[in-house]
Motif scaffolding. Structure first.
Motif, PDB file in Angstrom:
ATOM      1  N   LYS A   1      -2.323  -3.404  -3.010  1.00 51.44           N
ATOM      2  CA  LYS A   1      -1.837  -2.197  -2.329  1.00 51.44           C
ATOM      3  C   LYS A   1      -0.312  -2.059  -2.409  1.00 51.44           C
ATOM      4  N   GLU A   2       0.389  -3.200  -2.397  1.00 58.23           N
ATOM      5  CA  GLU A   2       1.849  -3.168  -2.434  1.00 58.23           C
ATOM      6  C   GLU A   2       2.315  -2.604  -3.782  1.00 58.23           C
TER       7      GLU A   2
ATOM      8  N   THR B   1      -1.274  -2.455 -10.762  1.00 56.25           N
ATOM      9  CA  THR B   1      -0.490  -3.510 -10.127  1.00 56.25           C
ATOM     10  C   THR B   1      -1.249  -4.830 -10.166  1.00 56.25           C
TER      11      THR B   1
ATOM     12  N   THR C   1      -0.721  -7.665  -0.630  1.00 51.13           N
ATOM     13  CA  THR C   1       0.493  -7.971  -1.403  1.00 51.13           C
ATOM     14  C   THR C   1       0.135  -8.899  -2.553  1.00 51.13           C
TER      15      THR C   1
END
Length: 171
Positions: free
Chosen positions: A108-109, A118, A162
């Motif tokens: 999510k980060e 990501t 994260t």
């Protein structure tokens, strides 16, 4: 025919004559000490002290004679000095070398849409902007086929808040 090597040690004005096998043992010992101390900021000072200590002990063993230093002499001196202690646990040094566990997940980060790129970037150790660019080009080249892969991965992959987070639950 025996080979004799003349060496000088740090802090000692006299030279020592060593048999070939004694020289090899001493060289291996000093090279091993240097490799154990490779990350130590005081490596040069510690190696200099080590050479000085070896020279002191050789001077006692040989005395004032100009005799040849044998393998037994070197072994006795090195045994008296011992191994070089870095102050770290050898097992913890091995733990630092182990690769980190790689898990394919969404992160999510720093996400733009669902965090798939990501997560792929973290998994493959590639910068996220390169992964996003590759995904866009692949989507254009496959007439949207990779967009379907992205959507499928967004539903299938577990989520982490994260990069450093071990939490793999869905949110």
């Amino acid at each position: 025919m025996d080979k004799t090597i003349v060496i000088s040690l740090n802090g000692h004005p006299e030279h020592y004559r060593l048999r070939d096998d004694a020289y090899d043992r001493l060289t291996r010992y000093l090279d091993g000490a240097a490799s154990r101390l490779r990350d130590d900021p005081d490596q040069a000072e510690v190696l200099g002290d080590l050479e000085r200590s070896i020279g002191d002990k050789l001077a006692v063993v040989i005395g004032s004679d100009d005799r040849l230093v044998t393998l037994a002499d070197i072994d006795g001196v090195l045994e008296a000095i011992g191994t070089v202690d870095t102050g770290r646990d050898p097992e913890s040094e091995e733990a630092d070398v182990r690769p980190r566990p790689r898990r394919l997940r969404r992160i999510k980060e720093g996400q733009w849409l669902a965090g798939v790129c990501t997560g792929l970037a973290d998994y493959s150790d590639i910068r996220v902007d390169w992964v996003r660019t590759l995904f866009i080009f692949a989507t254009l080249l496959t007439a949207g086929g990779f967009a379907l892969v992205y959507v499928a991965m967004a539903f299938i992959l577990p989520v982490s808040p994260t990069r450093a987070s071990p939490d793999m639950g869905r949110r």
